[in-house]
Design a protein around this motif. Structure first.
Motif, PDB file in Angstrom:
ATOM      1  N   LYS A 123      32.028  76.411  96.978  1.00 60.49           N
ATOM      2  CA  LYS A 123      32.837  75.215  97.159  1.00 60.49           C
ATOM      3  C   LYS A 123      31.965  74.137  97.810  1.00 60.49           C
ATOM      4  O   LYS A 123      30.967  74.459  98.451  1.00 60.49           O
ATOM      5  CB  LYS A 123      34.022  75.500  98.075  1.00 60.49           C
ATOM      6  N   VAL A 124      32.364  72.885  97.634  1.00 62.43           N
ATOM      7  CA  VAL A 124      31.601  71.783  98.215  1.00 62.43           C
ATOM      8  C   VAL A 124      32.532  70.902  99.047  1.00 62.43           C
ATOM      9  O   VAL A 124      33.597  70.495  98.582  1.00 62.43           O
ATOM     10  CB  VAL A 124      30.918  70.927  97.123  1.00 62.43           C
ATOM     11  N   LYS A 125      32.106  70.633 100.275  1.00 57.94           N
ATOM     12  CA  LYS A 125      32.831  69.726 101.161  1.00 57.94           C
ATOM     13  C   LYS A 125      32.055  68.410 101.152  1.00 57.94           C
ATOM     14  O   LYS A 125      30.908  68.354 101.580  1.00 57.94           O
ATOM     15  CB  LYS A 125      32.875  70.312 102.566  1.00 57.94           C
ATOM     16  N   VAL A 126      32.680  67.377 100.626  1.00 57.43           N
ATOM     17  CA  VAL A 126      32.045  66.067 100.550  1.00 57.43           C
ATOM     18  C   VAL A 126      32.476  65.269 101.778  1.00 57.43           C
ATOM     19  O   VAL A 126      33.670  65.032 101.990  1.00 57.43           O
ATOM     20  CB  VAL A 126      32.453  65.317  99.256  1.00 57.43           C
ATOM     21  N   THR A 127      31.507  64.897 102.586  1.00 58.41           N
ATOM     22  CA  THR A 127      31.781  64.135 103.809  1.00 58.41           C
ATOM     23  C   THR A 127      31.201  62.743 103.665  1.00 58.41           C
ATOM     24  O   THR A 127      30.004  62.600 103.423  1.00 58.41           O
ATOM     25  CB  THR A 127      31.137  64.835 105.032  1.00 58.41           C
ATOM     26  N   LEU A 128      32.046  61.752 103.815  1.00 55.55           N
ATOM     27  CA  LEU A 128      31.602  60.362 103.729  1.00 55.55           C
ATOM     28  C   LEU A 128      31.736  59.778 105.129  1.00 55.55           C
ATOM     29  O   LEU A 128      32.840  59.662 105.648  1.00 55.55           O
ATOM     30  CB  LEU A 128      32.477  59.597 102.735  1.00 55.55           C
ATOM     31  N   ARG A 129      30.602  59.452 105.752  1.00 58.20           N
ATOM     32  CA  ARG A 129      30.599  59.002 107.145  1.00 58.20           C
ATOM     33  C   ARG A 129      30.470  57.485 107.227  1.00 58.20           C
ATOM     34  O   ARG A 129      29.661  56.880 106.538  1.00 58.20           O
ATOM     35  CB  ARG A 129      29.431  59.665 107.872  1.00 58.20           C
ATOM     36  N   PHE A 130      31.293  56.893 108.098  1.00 54.71           N
ATOM     37  CA  PHE A 130      31.244  55.455 108.352  1.00 54.71           C
ATOM     38  C   PHE A 130      30.543  55.203 109.668  1.00 54.71           C
ATOM     39  O   PHE A 130      30.728  55.940 110.626  1.00 54.71           O
ATOM     40  CB  PHE A 130      32.669  54.879 108.443  1.00 54.71           C
ATOM     41  N   ARG A 131      29.763  54.125 109.717  1.00 52.34           N
ATOM     42  CA  ARG A 131      29.090  53.734 110.961  1.00 52.34           C
ATOM     43  C   ARG A 131      29.473  52.304 111.297  1.00 52.34           C
ATOM     44  O   ARG A 131      29.549  51.450 110.402  1.00 52.34           O
ATOM     45  CB  ARG A 131      27.575  53.781 110.784  1.00 52.34           C
ATOM     46  N   GLY A 132      29.685  52.057 112.557  1.00 51.10           N
ATOM     47  CA  GLY A 132      29.905  50.689 113.037  1.00 51.10           C
ATOM     48  C   GLY A 132      30.952  49.917 112.280  1.00 51.10           C
ATOM     49  O   GLY A 132      32.106  50.321 112.188  1.00 51.10           O
ATOM     50  N   MET A 172      33.715  50.845 109.162  1.00 51.57           N
ATOM     51  CA  MET A 172      35.100  51.291 109.311  1.00 51.57           C
ATOM     52  C   MET A 172      36.082  50.225 108.816  1.00 51.57           C
ATOM     53  O   MET A 172      37.201  50.550 108.409  1.00 51.57           O
ATOM     54  CB  MET A 172      35.416  51.628 110.774  1.00 51.57           C
ATOM     55  N   ALA A 173      35.664  48.981 108.837  1.00 52.33           N
ATOM     56  CA  ALA A 173      36.538  47.899 108.369  1.00 52.33           C
ATOM     57  C   ALA A 173      36.650  47.897 106.852  1.00 52.33           C
ATOM     58  O   ALA A 173      37.559  47.279 106.286  1.00 52.33           O
ATOM     59  CB  ALA A 173      36.021  46.553 108.862  1.00 52.33           C
ATOM     60  N   HIS A 174      35.721  48.585 106.169  1.00 55.31           N
ATOM     61  CA  HIS A 174      35.701  48.605 104.701  1.00 55.31           C
ATOM     62  C   HIS A 174      35.882  50.030 104.180  1.00 55.31           C
ATOM     63  O   HIS A 174      35.054  50.542 103.424  1.00 55.31           O
ATOM     64  CB  HIS A 174      34.391  48.008 104.186  1.00 55.31           C
ATOM     65  N   GLN A 175      36.984  50.640 104.570  1.00 53.78           N
ATOM     66  CA  GLN A 175      37.260  52.009 104.128  1.00 53.78           C
ATOM     67  C   GLN A 175      37.515  52.087 102.631  1.00 53.78           C
ATOM     68  O   GLN A 175      37.330  53.146 102.029  1.00 53.78           O
ATOM     69  CB  GLN A 175      38.445  52.581 104.894  1.00 53.78           C
ATOM     70  N   GLN A 188      35.036  59.651 109.565  1.00 55.58           N
ATOM     71  CA  GLN A 188      34.573  60.174 108.279  1.00 55.58           C
ATOM     72  C   GLN A 188      35.735  60.569 107.378  1.00 55.58           C
ATOM     73  O   GLN A 188      36.809  60.914 107.854  1.00 55.58           O
ATOM     74  CB  GLN A 188      33.618  61.358 108.486  1.00 55.58           C
ATOM     75  N   MET A 189      35.474  60.502 106.079  1.00 58.67           N
ATOM     76  CA  MET A 189      36.442  60.944 105.076  1.00 58.67           C
ATOM     77  C   MET A 189      35.918  62.262 104.526  1.00 58.67           C
ATOM     78  O   MET A 189      34.734  62.387 104.231  1.00 58.67           O
ATOM     79  CB  MET A 189      36.563  59.925 103.952  1.00 58.67           C
ATOM     80  N   VAL A 190      36.831  63.224 104.370  1.00 62.92           N
ATOM     81  CA  VAL A 190      36.439  64.565 103.925  1.00 62.92           C
ATOM     82  C   VAL A 190      37.255  64.947 102.690  1.00 62.92           C
ATOM     83  O   VAL A 190      38.461  64.727 102.644  1.00 62.92           O
ATOM     84  CB  VAL A 190      36.676  65.614 105.049  1.00 62.92           C
ATOM     85  N   MET A 191      36.569  65.544 101.690  1.00 68.24           N
ATOM     86  CA  MET A 191      37.220  66.028 100.484  1.00 68.24           C
ATOM     87  C   MET A 191      36.585  67.360 100.118  1.00 68.24           C
ATOM     88  O   MET A 191      35.348  67.516 100.204  1.00 68.24           O
ATOM     89  CB  MET A 191      37.023  65.000  99.344  1.00 68.24           C
ATOM     90  N   VAL A 192      37.385  68.339  99.722  1.00 63.60           N
ATOM     91  CA  VAL A 192      36.856  69.657  99.358  1.00 63.60           C
ATOM     92  C   VAL A 192      37.066  69.876  97.858  1.00 63.60           C
ATOM     93  O   VAL A 192      38.174  69.703  97.341  1.00 63.60           O
ATOM     94  CB  VAL A 192      37.531  70.786 100.168  1.00 63.60           C
ATOM     95  N   LEU A 193      35.981  70.285  97.178  1.00 67.28           N
ATOM     96  CA  LEU A 193      36.023  70.557  95.740  1.00 67.28           C
ATOM     97  C   LEU A 193      35.669  72.024  95.501  1.00 67.28           C
ATOM     98  O   LEU A 193      34.816  72.591  96.213  1.00 67.28           O
ATOM     99  CB  LEU A 193      35.023  69.663  94.998  1.00 67.28           C
TER     100      LEU A 193
END
Length: 180
Positions: free
Chosen positions: A127-136, A139-142, A172-177
């Motif tokens: 399985k793959v956990k896709v993590t999309l991390r925001f910095r500074g 966060m205003a452009h989710q 961060q946004m997390v999605m599992v595939l």
């Protein structure tokens, strides 16, 4: 000062009880070495039949009333059980969760490299956990992050299924595939 003598604890056997280890039983349901049901007989009679055949009396179903005992070669029985367990362990595969980290402003080539890695993980059955991390200020452009995760979902539609859709966890946004 002398310490009192303590007998060593009796080792607990794993697996079914056999021969004289079967205790507290008056009658047993007996299955002989040919597989025929002999019915309910006394424990000592069953033990004598097993000894006359040169085999062991093995308790197969201890919780039934009366307990079911079978006449068989205990050593061979244990060997076959171990062989069966080893075969089951060989076929067993642990599914790992691999993690791929992305950023909202990921470039096309970097995205392609990550996709190639994900496809490799899916081929291995992981399985793959896709993590999309925001910095500074990201966060205003989710919405940019959501677009990247939706693009991943569309690009992997034929090879993977979404096990859990994207969720925002802190920065961060997390999605599992999972592989199809």
């Amino acid at each position: 000062m002398r310490r009192p003598f303590r007998a060593a604890p009796t080792p607990t056997k794993d697996g079914p009880r056999s021969n004289r280890d079967i205790r507290g039983v008056r009658d047993v349901q007996l299955i002989d070495d040919t597989g025929a049901n002999r019915g309910v007989v006394s424990f000592f009679e069953a033990l004598k039949i097993a000894e006359d055949a040169g085999l062991d009396l093995v308790e197969i179903a201890p919780n039934s009333e009366p307990p079911v005992c079978k006449i068989l070669d205990y050593g061979r029985f244990r060997f076959l059980e171990q062989k069966k367990a080893a075969e089951a362990r060989k076929k067993q595969r642990t599914i790992e969760i691999k993690e791929i980290k992305l950023r909202p402003g990921i470039d096309k080539h970097d995205y392609d490299v990550k996709m190639k890695a994900m496809l490799g993980f899916f081929e291995e059955g992981d399985k793959v956990k896709v993590t999309l991390r925001f910095r500074g200020r990201e966060m205003a452009h989710q919405d940019l992050g959501v677009k990247v995760l939706e693009r991943v979902k569309v690009d992997l539609a034929e090879t993977a299924k979404v096990e859990s859709d994207w969720q925002l966890e802190g920065r961060q946004m997390v999605m599992v595939l999972a592989p199809k």
